[in-house]
Design an enzyme around this catalytic site. Structure first.
Site, PDB file in Angstrom:
ATOM      1  N   GLY A   1     -90.635   4.528 -69.041  1.00 26.76           N
ATOM      2  CA  GLY A   1     -90.767   4.436 -70.493  1.00 26.76           C
ATOM      3  C   GLY A   1     -89.432   4.349 -71.214  1.00 26.76           C
ATOM      4  N   ASN A   2     -89.473   3.898 -72.443  1.00 28.59           N
ATOM      5  CA  ASN A   2     -88.273   3.840 -73.275  1.00 28.59           C
ATOM      6  C   ASN A   2     -88.644   3.816 -74.748  1.00 28.59           C
ATOM      7  OD1 ASN A   2     -88.808   0.807 -73.238  1.00 28.59           O
ATOM      8  ND2 ASN A   2     -88.193   1.215 -71.124  1.00 28.59           N
TER       9      ASN A   2
ATOM     10  N   GLU B   1     -84.771  -1.939 -70.566  1.00 28.30           N
ATOM     11  CA  GLU B   1     -85.696  -2.735 -71.383  1.00 28.30           C
ATOM     12  C   GLU B   1     -85.143  -2.995 -72.783  1.00 28.30           C
ATOM     13  OE1 GLU B   1     -87.938  -4.150 -70.001  1.00 28.30           O
ATOM     14  OE2 GLU B   1     -89.116  -2.919 -68.638  1.00 28.30           O
TER      15      GLU B   1
HETATM   16 ZN    ZN Z   1     -92.485  -0.006 -68.358  1.00 25.96          ZN
END
Ligand code: ZN
Length: 244
Positions: free
Chosen positions: A29-30, A75
């Protein structure tokens, strides 16, 4: 206007909630936030969202280059692509919540009109085609949908939500996961019963009361689903006729 320290506090709070809810595993996640000077704060790559500290929030420029200590999320390119497409977006949350990601892995969107709160706040939640994470291809697959949707499923990957601040983006993530869970159980019970065009029309009339001011992508009502089925049946009948 919030100080950078307050923005960092908000990001850390949201990261803790994402981890506590099981929306991410390990270092997944980010999260990012757009600052008023056109720079961005993003989570550090390879760190658990449940244990992030102030020093693990990295400031980047419009090209994704770090302008503070640390290494930004891998990301970050996807985040910057979304900020370019949507000037109204001030924060982005990306995670892999189990039910919504199960839909994404099964390559199913969440576009049925079934729950008033979803119809009025998010509308249809589309599925972006699969692309390798952290590539330009992924930013492009998101770009096809993000102009008309605040929440997306990413095929075989997870969920992206955008908002006017980081809590707004986080609440949308909560809604998507809750909706995915309900949709899953409804299918175990024989399938969702879709709202009618008329029922959805009434919800759209009161949409403002829910604090929604922007456009939301239209979800699938029972009439449009019947129309779709009829269209498929007609196409099949024609194909069979052509073969005979
Ligand atoms: Zn992801």
């Amino acid at each position: 206007m919030k100080t950078e320290r307050q923005y960092k506090n908000d990001i850390l709070e949201v990261c803790k909630r994402i981890y506590a809810k099981g929306y991410v595993a390990a270092n997944d996640g980010n999260v990012s936030v757009k600052l008023s000077d056109g720079t961005f704060l993003t989570t550090h790559t390879g760190r658990s969202k449940g244990f992030l500290t102030f020093d693990e929030l990295v400031k980047v420029d419009g090209e994704g280059k770090a302008i503070s200590k640390g290494k930004p999320s891998t990301e970050v390119g996807m985040h910057l692509g979304i900020y370019k497409d949507r000037k109204d977006v001030k924060a982005i949350v990306h995670a892999h919540p189990v039910f919504a990601t199960a839909f994404a892995v099964a390559r199913l969107s969440l576009e049925n009109c079934t729950i008033p709160e979803i119809v009025t706040t998010l509308g249809a939640i589309p599925l972006a085609r699969y692309s390798t994470p952290s590539t330009e291809e992924m930013a492009n697959s998101i770009s096809e949908h993000i102009k008309t949707s605040d929440a997306l499923l990413l095929a075989n990957h997870g969920v992206v939500c955008v908002g006017f601040d980081v809590f707004d983006a986080y609440y949308k993530l909560e809604r998507v996961e809750h909706f995915a869970q309900i949709s899953f159980y409804a299918r175990m019970l024989g399938g969702e019963k879709l709202l009618t065009n008329r029922e959805v029309g009434k919800l759209r009339e009161i949409q403002g009361k829910y604090g929604v001011i922007g456009e939301t992508k239209e979800c699938v009502t029972c009439e449009s689903s019947v129309k779709e089925k009829n269209d498929v049946s007609k196409a099949l009948a024609k194909a069979i006729q052509d073969l005979c």
